[in-house]
Enzyme design. Structure first.
Site, PDB file in Angstrom:
ATOM      1  N   ILE A  22       0.819  -1.213   0.000  1.00 54.67           N
ATOM      2  CA  ILE A  22       0.000   0.000   0.000  1.00 54.67           C
ATOM      3  C   ILE A  22       0.853   1.263   0.000  1.00 54.67           C
ATOM      4  CG2 ILE A  22      -0.218   0.314   2.507  1.00 54.67           C
ATOM      5  CD1 ILE A  22      -3.257   0.770   1.974  1.00 54.67           C
ATOM      6  N   GLY A  25       6.300   2.007   3.020  1.00 53.35           N
ATOM      7  CA  GLY A  25       7.712   2.361   2.927  1.00 53.35           C
ATOM      8  C   GLY A  25       7.932   3.738   2.336  1.00 53.35           C
ATOM      9  N   ILE A  26       7.151   4.087   1.315  1.00 55.37           N
ATOM     10  CA  ILE A  26       7.285   5.413   0.696  1.00 55.37           C
ATOM     11  C   ILE A  26       6.775   6.493   1.645  1.00 55.37           C
ATOM     12  CG2 ILE A  26       6.563   6.868  -1.228  1.00 55.37           C
ATOM     13  CD1 ILE A  26       8.585   4.713  -1.963  1.00 55.37           C
ATOM     14  N   THR A 196     -15.178   4.404   2.320  1.00 56.89           N
ATOM     15  CA  THR A 196     -14.400   4.525   3.556  1.00 56.89           C
ATOM     16  C   THR A 196     -14.422   3.261   4.389  1.00 56.89           C
ATOM     17  OG1 THR A 196     -16.271   5.355   4.856  1.00 56.89           O
ATOM     18  CG2 THR A 196     -14.964   6.979   3.641  1.00 56.89           C
ATOM     19  N   PRO A 198     -13.332   0.116   4.016  1.00 61.38           N
ATOM     20  CA  PRO A 198     -12.078  -0.612   4.252  1.00 61.38           C
ATOM     21  C   PRO A 198     -11.214   0.042   5.327  1.00 61.38           C
ATOM     22  CG  PRO A 198     -12.510  -0.497   1.915  1.00 61.38           C
ATOM     23  CD  PRO A 198     -13.518   0.397   2.573  1.00 61.38           C
ATOM     24  N   ALA A 249       0.667   9.186  -7.452  1.00 63.10           N
ATOM     25  CA  ALA A 249       1.508  10.196  -8.094  1.00 63.10           C
ATOM     26  C   ALA A 249       2.224   9.583  -9.290  1.00 63.10           C
ATOM     27  CB  ALA A 249       2.526  10.754  -7.092  1.00 63.10           C
ATOM     28  N   CYS A 388      28.254  -6.569 -11.159  1.00 66.71           N
ATOM     29  CA  CYS A 388      28.478  -7.817 -10.437  1.00 66.71           C
ATOM     30  C   CYS A 388      28.499  -8.996 -11.410  1.00 66.71           C
ATOM     31  CB  CYS A 388      27.435  -7.983  -9.348  1.00 66.71           C
ATOM     32  SG  CYS A 388      27.888  -9.235  -8.112  1.00 66.71           S
ATOM     33  N   GLN A 392      31.110 -10.349 -14.562  1.00 69.38           N
ATOM     34  CA  GLN A 392      31.595 -11.709 -14.742  1.00 69.38           C
ATOM     35  C   GLN A 392      31.206 -12.249 -16.117  1.00 69.38           C
ATOM     36  OE1 GLN A 392      30.170 -13.871 -11.324  1.00 69.38           O
ATOM     37  NE2 GLN A 392      31.237 -12.530  -9.876  1.00 69.38           N
ATOM     38  N   GLU A 412      31.216 -20.900 -11.084  1.00 66.10           N
ATOM     39  CA  GLU A 412      29.916 -20.977 -10.434  1.00 66.10           C
ATOM     40  C   GLU A 412      28.948 -21.820 -11.256  1.00 66.10           C
ATOM     41  OE1 GLU A 412      26.247 -18.051  -8.916  1.00 66.10           O
ATOM     42  OE2 GLU A 412      28.007 -17.176  -9.905  1.00 66.10           O
ATOM     43  N   HIS A 514      28.174  -3.149  -6.528  1.00 62.97           N
ATOM     44  CA  HIS A 514      26.803  -2.708  -6.827  1.00 62.97           C
ATOM     45  C   HIS A 514      26.683  -1.194  -6.621  1.00 62.97           C
ATOM     46  CE1 HIS A 514      24.772  -6.633  -7.279  1.00 62.97           C
ATOM     47  NE2 HIS A 514      25.733  -7.064  -6.482  1.00 62.97           N
ATOM     48  N   GLU A 516      24.558   0.795  -7.780  1.00 68.26           N
ATOM     49  CA  GLU A 516      23.174   1.256  -7.724  1.00 68.26           C
ATOM     50  C   GLU A 516      22.715   1.563  -6.310  1.00 68.26           C
ATOM     51  OE1 GLU A 516      22.879  -3.355  -7.943  1.00 68.26           O
ATOM     52  OE2 GLU A 516      24.189  -1.742  -8.671  1.00 68.26           O
TER      53      GLU A 516
END
Length: 538
Positions: A22, A25-26, A196, A198, A249, A388, A392, A412, A514, A516
């Site tokens: 939902i 986290g944001i 409303t 929920p 958004a 990463c 390789q 690997e 990494h 990023e």
């Protein structure tokens, strides 16, 4: 505000209801951004209800990417949002799972720390949870510690966390804690109205656990009307000013600005009895403006094996977006399944793109497709960045098609290969457990002064985050250097190959780490910026 430790920290607990994903986290990250823009020190903690000790062994299709902290913790992807929004590094303390809680309590029981007493969810598990919260406060000394509780209210596995935060308010004082509940307000098109119910049921469920929310953040497609806010306020016993619209958004980076208009941070500060301050959001508004009004456009292909779930490469996607913001360019992603490249050929899937990223991963599935895509980029002058496993695969591609080693592979994927150009790190030889045992976290890298990498970083010693077990086999280093490639970055002792480049190519660079994870919307990572710049022909 000067904070001398946990005794002065205020706490915001963010729960979610109705459905998963939902946006807790944001919301937590956005609140962190808004408080930091007012000069407050902020830390964000994620309490995850799964039994895994950490995210390290979880399948990306189920969980999304594993975000690696500077101290080497393998964590939930929300911690990446926390870092990107607040521009503040998090650590292993900032992600707590049910598995880690039970592991710690069971270890104490085995040592006899509980004096032979019966070990129970209450108080032993809940006490451990509260101790983890206090530990973050004591370690980071924030003015406000924001804690996101994973899952959805009503889930069985979340109950110990909710009970712990219920107790926490009584222990630290009611005035130092805010309960913020993120819930869904669906628009029913057939009825032409917003519902409303929920939210009402979700708050009722939360109350049954003993928590009355102080604030409601309502995720919705359309803005809440004054009438709807009043109705929710009345039924859920929350002040109307604390019923906050969180409307969909175009970008997650717009969310802090929307929540600022709704008064989210102002209400939180008021509830915590902290002084309101004028926020400095001009830089954030500027980056959103650049994001929404690009001056050019470029298409980058991302070739991976988890492309059916975009969150599996979340930080890579965001890092490309950050580079676009910096360069005022819209970066369009072409998601390419590596197995499709293996089946159809690279040209079929990469024709027309201006750049290529091959990200990290584990397991042999899709590797042949990644190698084919890298060959296509090398031979066609297509700007390429390997991360990463991407590096390789670039080494294997070199060995097979330029180094004269047709059977070369990574150990690997083929332990019996005649030419293991990628092999296991020596310290990994006797490792049995998979979780938390790789080369993890921040390590230094020394760059060659005249390399493309050094020009991008404007440094000769950098620090980047790692997550791998295999490395470039130095037995092939001389042959590699004879074929037009260069090793542009190594560990400080020169033993480990960290970065490679191809001379004479518009942009061909691959790294063992990494990058990023270190990119931010306010300052794009140099390697991603370099890739997008090359793709734009600049």
């Amino acid at each position: 505000m000067v904070n001398n430790g946990e005794s002065t920290t205020r706490y915001v607990f963010v729960t979610g209801g109705v459905v998963s994903s939902i946006g807790k986290g944001i919301v937590a990250a956005s609140l962190g951004r808004l408080l930091k823009s007012r000069g407050y020190r902020v830390s964000i903690l994620k309490l995850d209800p799964y039994i895994n000790v950490d995210a390290g062994t979880m399948n990306p299709f189920q969980h999304g990417e594993v975000f690696v902290t500077v101290d080497g913790a393998e964590t939930d992807l929300d911690l990446g949002h926390y870092e990107r929004f607040t521009d503040t590094p998090v650590s292993r303390l900032n992600n707590v799972t049910t598995g880690s809680i039970y592991q710690a309590v069971c270890n104490r029981e085995r040592r006899g720390d509980y004096g032979g007493g019966t070990v129970q969810v209450i108080p032993h598990i809940t006490n451990e949870i509260k101790d983890r919260i206090r530990r973050v406060a004591a370690d980071t000394h924030p003015d406000v510690l924001i804690t996101e509780i994973g899952g959805t209210v009503g889930d069985i596995e979340s109950l110990p966390f909710l009970e712990a935060i219920r107790q926490f308010r009584n222990e630290v004082g009611r005035a130092r804690v805010v309960y913020m509940h993120v819930t869904l307000m669906p628009w029913i098109a057939a009825a032409g109205e917003m519902k409303t119910k929920p939210t009402q049921h979700s708050v009722k469920e939360l109350r049954s656990i003993g928590i009355q929310p102080d604030m409601l953040v309502c995720r919705c497609e359309r803005a809440l009307s004054a009438e709807i806010k009043a109705k929710v306020s009345n039924f859920c016993d929350v002040p109307v000013d604390c019923v906050i619209t969180s409307q969909d958004a175009r970008s997650i980076y717009e969310v802090p600005l929307n929540l600022e208009k709704e008064g989210l941070a102002t209400q939180v500060l008021g509830l915590l009895d902290l002084p309101e301050r004028s926020p400095d959001l001009a830089p954030w508004r500027m980056l959103v403006e650049r994001l929404y009004h690009p001056q050019s456009q470029v298409e980058i292909a991302l070739v991976g094996k988890y492309v059916r779930l975009n969150d599996a490469y979340l930080s890579v996607v965001e890092a490309l977006r950050h580079a676009g913001i910096h360069l005022e360019a819209e970066v369009k992603l072409r998601w390419v399944n590596a197995e499709d490249v293996e089946r159809d050929g690279a040209a079929h899937h990469l024709q027309g793109v201006q750049g290529l990223v091959v990200p990290g991963g584990f397991g042999i599935r899709g590797v042949a497709g990644k190698i084919a895509a890298i060959r296509y980029a090398r031979e066609g002058g297509l700007p390429f960045l390997g991360l990463c496993l991407g590096m390789q695969c670039a080494v294997v591609e070199w060995a097979r098609h330029l180094g004269g080693l047709a059977t070369a592979h990574s150990a690997e994927f083929d332990p019996e290969t005649e030419h293991p150009v990628i092999h296991l790190l020596p310290e990994q030889q006797d490792v049995v457990d998979l979780g938390g045992t790789m080369r993890l976290g921040l390590y230094p890298c020394r760059l060659q002064g005249d390399s493309v990498a050094a020009q991008l970083y404007q440094e000769t010693v950098i620090y980047e985050r790692h997550r791998h077990r295999y490395e470039f086999n130095n037995a092939y280093r001389s042959l590699f250097l004879e074929s037009g490639y260069r090793i542009s970055g190594t560990s400080p002792d020169g033993r480990l190959v960290e970065m490679i480049e191809l001379s004479g190519h518009p942009f061909f660079l691959a790294v063992q780490f990494h990058p990023e994870f270190a990119s931010r919307p306010s300052h794009a990572h140099p390697l991603f910026r370099g890739l997008v710049q090359a793709a734009l022909g600049q």
